[in-house]
Motif scaffolding. Structure first.
Motif, PDB file in Angstrom:
ATOM      1  N   ARG A 262      -2.931  25.673   5.701  1.00  0.00           N
ATOM      2  CA  ARG A 262      -4.186  25.774   6.812  1.00  0.00           C
ATOM      3  C   ARG A 262      -5.201  24.976   6.481  1.00  0.00           C
ATOM      4  O   ARG A 262      -6.256  24.665   7.370  1.00  0.00           O
ATOM      5  CB  ARG A 262      -4.148  27.064   7.101  1.00  0.00           C
ATOM      6  CG  ARG A 262      -3.180  27.730   7.799  1.00  0.00           C
ATOM      7  CD  ARG A 262      -3.525  29.210   8.279  1.00  0.00           C
ATOM      8  NE  ARG A 262      -2.475  29.707   9.170  1.00  0.00           N
ATOM      9  CZ  ARG A 262      -2.669  31.241   9.735  1.00  0.00           C
ATOM     10  NH1 ARG A 262      -3.640  31.610   9.379  1.00  0.00           N
ATOM     11  NH2 ARG A 262      -1.581  31.550  10.477  1.00  0.00           N
TER      12      ARG A 262
ATOM     13  N   PHE B 202     -10.237  23.613   0.247  1.00  0.00           N
ATOM     14  CA  PHE B 202     -11.517  23.952   0.185  1.00  0.00           C
ATOM     15  C   PHE B 202     -11.962  23.558  -1.242  1.00  0.00           C
ATOM     16  O   PHE B 202     -11.281  23.857  -2.294  1.00  0.00           O
ATOM     17  CB  PHE B 202     -12.035  25.566   0.482  1.00  0.00           C
ATOM     18  CG  PHE B 202     -11.410  25.854   1.523  1.00  0.00           C
ATOM     19  CD1 PHE B 202     -10.076  26.596   1.693  1.00  0.00           C
ATOM     20  CD2 PHE B 202     -12.164  25.896   2.617  1.00  0.00           C
ATOM     21  CE1 PHE B 202      -9.580  27.275   2.999  1.00  0.00           C
ATOM     22  CE2 PHE B 202     -11.814  26.570   4.114  1.00  0.00           C
ATOM     23  CZ  PHE B 202     -10.510  27.356   3.972  1.00  0.00           C
TER      24      PHE B 202
ATOM     25  N   TYR C  48     -15.284  24.278  -3.925  1.00  0.00           N
ATOM     26  CA  TYR C  48     -16.531  24.723  -4.290  1.00  0.00           C
ATOM     27  C   TYR C  48     -16.994  24.508  -5.566  1.00  0.00           C
ATOM     28  O   TYR C  48     -16.370  24.122  -6.375  1.00  0.00           O
ATOM     29  CB  TYR C  48     -16.178  26.457  -4.232  1.00  0.00           C
ATOM     30  CG  TYR C  48     -15.866  27.130  -2.870  1.00  0.00           C
ATOM     31  CD1 TYR C  48     -14.406  26.904  -2.490  1.00  0.00           C
ATOM     32  CD2 TYR C  48     -16.905  27.608  -2.060  1.00  0.00           C
ATOM     33  CE1 TYR C  48     -14.288  27.761  -1.200  1.00  0.00           C
ATOM     34  CE2 TYR C  48     -16.494  28.298  -0.990  1.00  0.00           C
ATOM     35  CZ  TYR C  48     -15.365  28.135  -0.753  1.00  0.00           C
ATOM     36  OH  TYR C  48     -14.907  28.972   0.631  1.00  0.00           O
TER      37      TYR C  48
ATOM     38  N   PRO D  34     -19.564  31.046  -5.949  1.00  0.00           N
ATOM     39  CA  PRO D  34     -19.077  29.884  -5.559  1.00  0.00           C
ATOM     40  C   PRO D  34     -19.987  29.368  -4.492  1.00  0.00           C
ATOM     41  O   PRO D  34     -20.163  29.898  -3.643  1.00  0.00           O
ATOM     42  CB  PRO D  34     -17.581  29.746  -5.318  1.00  0.00           C
ATOM     43  CG  PRO D  34     -17.191  31.054  -6.011  1.00  0.00           C
ATOM     44  CD  PRO D  34     -18.364  31.914  -5.919  1.00  0.00           C
TER      45      PRO D  34
ATOM     46  N   PHE E 177     -20.373  26.477  -1.423  1.00  0.00           N
ATOM     47  CA  PHE E 177     -19.082  25.740  -0.531  1.00  0.00           C
ATOM     48  C   PHE E 177     -19.639  24.442  -0.619  1.00  0.00           C
ATOM     49  O   PHE E 177     -20.847  23.900  -0.473  1.00  0.00           O
ATOM     50  CB  PHE E 177     -19.102  26.251   0.875  1.00  0.00           C
ATOM     51  CG  PHE E 177     -18.360  25.405   1.863  1.00  0.00           C
ATOM     52  CD1 PHE E 177     -19.079  24.544   2.710  1.00  0.00           C
ATOM     53  CD2 PHE E 177     -17.118  25.297   1.735  1.00  0.00           C
ATOM     54  CE1 PHE E 177     -18.519  23.960   3.579  1.00  0.00           C
ATOM     55  CE2 PHE E 177     -16.314  24.326   2.565  1.00  0.00           C
ATOM     56  CZ  PHE E 177     -17.343  23.708   3.609  1.00  0.00           C
TER      57      PHE E 177
ATOM     58  N   THR F 283     -14.446  21.382   3.242  1.00  0.00           N
ATOM     59  CA  THR F 283     -13.165  21.850   3.798  1.00  0.00           C
ATOM     60  C   THR F 283     -12.154  20.666   4.592  1.00  0.00           C
ATOM     61  O   THR F 283     -12.764  19.775   5.051  1.00  0.00           O
ATOM     62  CB  THR F 283     -13.236  22.991   5.227  1.00  0.00           C
ATOM     63  OG1 THR F 283     -14.242  24.011   4.530  1.00  0.00           O
ATOM     64  CG2 THR F 283     -11.892  23.395   5.329  1.00  0.00           C
TER      65      THR F 283
ATOM     66  N   TYR G 128      -8.550  19.473   6.197  1.00  0.00           N
ATOM     67  CA  TYR G 128      -7.531  20.367   7.118  1.00  0.00           C
ATOM     68  C   TYR G 128      -6.157  19.296   6.827  1.00  0.00           C
ATOM     69  O   TYR G 128      -5.142  20.153   7.252  1.00  0.00           O
ATOM     70  CB  TYR G 128      -7.813  20.550   8.401  1.00  0.00           C
ATOM     71  CG  TYR G 128      -9.021  21.627   8.427  1.00  0.00           C
ATOM     72  CD1 TYR G 128     -10.225  21.486   8.805  1.00  0.00           C
ATOM     73  CD2 TYR G 128      -8.864  23.075   8.030  1.00  0.00           C
ATOM     74  CE1 TYR G 128     -11.297  22.171   8.799  1.00  0.00           C
ATOM     75  CE2 TYR G 128      -9.600  23.822   8.292  1.00  0.00           C
ATOM     76  CZ  TYR G 128     -10.987  23.479   8.793  1.00  0.00           C
ATOM     77  OH  TYR G 128     -11.824  24.662   8.733  1.00  0.00           O
TER      78      TYR G 128
ATOM     79  N   LEU H 160     -14.090  24.485  -8.324  1.00  0.00           N
ATOM     80  CA  LEU H 160     -12.988  25.065  -8.079  1.00  0.00           C
ATOM     81  C   LEU H 160     -12.396  24.285  -6.619  1.00  0.00           C
ATOM     82  O   LEU H 160     -13.134  24.255  -5.791  1.00  0.00           O
ATOM     83  CB  LEU H 160     -13.502  26.674  -7.451  1.00  0.00           C
ATOM     84  CG  LEU H 160     -14.023  27.223  -9.007  1.00  0.00           C
ATOM     85  CD1 LEU H 160     -14.708  28.707  -8.168  1.00  0.00           C
ATOM     86  CD2 LEU H 160     -12.781  27.614  -9.779  1.00  0.00           C
TER      87      LEU H 160
ATOM     88  N   GLN I  66      -5.248  27.445   1.613  1.00  0.00           N
ATOM     89  CA  GLN I  66      -5.100  28.586   2.593  1.00  0.00           C
ATOM     90  C   GLN I  66      -3.724  28.530   3.110  1.00  0.00           C
ATOM     91  O   GLN I  66      -3.660  27.472   3.815  1.00  0.00           O
ATOM     92  CB  GLN I  66      -6.473  28.936   3.357  1.00  0.00           C
ATOM     93  CG  GLN I  66      -6.046  29.991   4.318  1.00  0.00           C
ATOM     94  CD  GLN I  66      -7.298  30.476   5.165  1.00  0.00           C
ATOM     95  OE1 GLN I  66      -8.035  29.572   5.391  1.00  0.00           O
ATOM     96  NE2 GLN I  66      -7.402  31.665   5.260  1.00  0.00           N
TER      97      GLN I  66
ATOM     98  N   ASP J 134      -1.652  31.692   4.286  1.00  0.00           N
ATOM     99  CA  ASP J 134      -2.329  32.965   4.977  1.00  0.00           C
ATOM    100  C   ASP J 134      -3.420  33.521   4.186  1.00  0.00           C
ATOM    101  O   ASP J 134      -4.533  33.803   4.599  1.00  0.00           O
ATOM    102  CB  ASP J 134      -1.069  34.155   5.191  1.00  0.00           C
ATOM    103  CG  ASP J 134      -0.396  34.323   3.743  1.00  0.00           C
ATOM    104  OD1 ASP J 134       0.588  35.227   3.882  1.00  0.00           O
ATOM    105  OD2 ASP J 134      -0.642  33.525   2.752  1.00  0.00           O
ATOM    106  N   LYS J 135      -2.915  33.821   2.843  1.00  0.00           N
ATOM    107  CA  LYS J 135      -4.269  34.102   2.136  1.00  0.00           C
ATOM    108  C   LYS J 135      -4.862  32.852   1.377  1.00  0.00           C
ATOM    109  O   LYS J 135      -4.354  32.121   1.251  1.00  0.00           O
ATOM    110  CB  LYS J 135      -3.829  35.152   0.806  1.00  0.00           C
ATOM    111  CG  LYS J 135      -3.227  36.485   1.343  1.00  0.00           C
ATOM    112  CD  LYS J 135      -2.479  37.264   0.463  1.00  0.00           C
ATOM    113  CE  LYS J 135      -1.598  38.054   1.222  1.00  0.00           C
ATOM    114  NZ  LYS J 135      -0.694  38.862   0.264  1.00  0.00           N
ATOM    115  N   ILE J 136      -5.882  32.971   0.686  1.00  0.00           N
ATOM    116  CA  ILE J 136      -6.754  31.951  -0.183  1.00  0.00           C
ATOM    117  C   ILE J 136      -6.098  31.982  -1.645  1.00  0.00           C
ATOM    118  O   ILE J 136      -6.211  33.153  -2.256  1.00  0.00           O
ATOM    119  CB  ILE J 136      -8.339  32.037   0.086  1.00  0.00           C
ATOM    120  CG1 ILE J 136      -8.341  31.491   1.568  1.00  0.00           C
ATOM    121  CG2 ILE J 136      -8.740  30.910  -0.859  1.00  0.00           C
ATOM    122  CD1 ILE J 136      -9.991  31.248   1.886  1.00  0.00           C
TER     123      ILE J 136
ATOM    124  N   PHE K 190      -6.854  30.181  -5.194  1.00  0.00           N
ATOM    125  CA  PHE K 190      -7.960  29.478  -6.042  1.00  0.00           C
ATOM    126  C   PHE K 190      -7.112  29.007  -7.319  1.00  0.00           C
ATOM    127  O   PHE K 190      -6.330  29.573  -7.959  1.00  0.00           O
ATOM    128  CB  PHE K 190      -9.130  30.106  -6.445  1.00  0.00           C
ATOM    129  CG  PHE K 190     -10.205  30.490  -5.645  1.00  0.00           C
ATOM    130  CD1 PHE K 190     -10.202  31.521  -4.613  1.00  0.00           C
ATOM    131  CD2 PHE K 190     -11.428  29.520  -5.533  1.00  0.00           C
ATOM    132  CE1 PHE K 190     -11.087  31.480  -3.785  1.00  0.00           C
ATOM    133  CE2 PHE K 190     -12.354  29.590  -4.628  1.00  0.00           C
ATOM    134  CZ  PHE K 190     -12.291  30.580  -3.680  1.00  0.00           C
ATOM    135  N   GLY K 191      -7.468  27.593  -7.765  1.00  0.00           N
ATOM    136  CA  GLY K 191      -7.136  27.184  -8.841  1.00  0.00           C
ATOM    137  C   GLY K 191      -8.303  27.683  -9.904  1.00  0.00           C
ATOM    138  O   GLY K 191      -9.242  28.467  -9.695  1.00  0.00           O
TER     139      GLY K 191
END
Lengths: 107, 113
Positions: A31, A34, A36, A44, A46, A49, A51, A87, A91, A93-95, A97-98
């Motif tokens: 979805r 991102f 950061y 973090p 921003f 973004t 898509y 970072l 996403q 559903d949930k986000i 992170f690496g």
């Protein structure tokens, strides 16, 4: 299982030496992706973004690109103040992170 | 325009105690997410609140609970603290859309002794 892998873990560059940070991901139905920036002990900040594959965004010395499997953060002619952990997060559903890339720019 | 704020900045607790962390979202945002960040790791998603309900949850035990108030501010509660709960706890706010960018606060550094 959704995964985000960032490489390299750490990178030391001379001031003015351009380079790229990589974020590879395995997420079906992405979805958003991102980027950061995080300074030690702080939250973090921003940056971008993205898509869809082929999308690019720029901000000062930073440029982020996205393909179907990975994203790159290109840093052009970096300065010491660009030193931070970068970072990547994806996403569905949930986000997720690496672990980040620690970037150190030497004056 | 005030960004995301969190309190307290630092906190020291002992094992077995309970802690409450607080977050106020960025103006115009109605969704709050909480993350745990261990040293040298990326943030890990705990849960997200929208319209005063928990909308999503990560892989954290029930010792971690939260609340969102009508003014969109939020609390994170952790019961029966363990040494492994020591971390930077981050709050992020966004709009109601699932794909909206999340903006982070400065974090609360929790140390469990």
């Amino acid at each position: 299982e959704d995964q985000v892998t960032q490489s390299p873990e750490a990178l030391r560059l001379q001031e003015g030496e351009s380079s790229s940070l990589n974020c590879s991901y395995t997420v079906s139905g992405l979805r958003g992706l991102f980027w950061y920036r995080q300074d030690p002990g702080k939250g973090p900040e921003f940056l971008f973004t993205l898509y869809s594959a082929g999308e690019e965004k720029e901000k000062e010395r930073l440029k982020a690109t996205l393909t179907k499997k990975e994203s790159f953060l290109h840093i052009t002619a970096p300065k010491p103040e660009d030193s931070a952990t970068y970072l990547c997060a994806v996403q569905r559903d949930k986000i997720i992170f690496g672990k980040g890339t620690r970037l150190h720019i030497l004056p | 325009d005030a960004g995301v704020t969190q309190s307290p900045t630092h906190l020291i607790k002992t094992r077995g105690q309970q802690v409450t962390l607080r977050c106020s979202p960025k103006s115009g945002h109605d969704t709050v997410s909480w993350y745990q960040q261990a040293l040298g790791q990326g943030p890990q998603f705990i849960f997200q609140y929208y319209e005063e309900e928990e909308r999503q949850r990560g892989n954290f035990p029930d010792r971690f609970s939260g609340h969102q108030f009508p003014n969109y501010s939020s609390e994170l509660n952790v019961n029966a603290l363990l040494l492994g709960d020591s971390a930077l706890y981050l709050c992020a706010s966004s709009s109601g859309s699932y794909t909206d960018t999340q903006y982070f606060g400065p974090g609360t550094r929790l140390t469990v002794l």
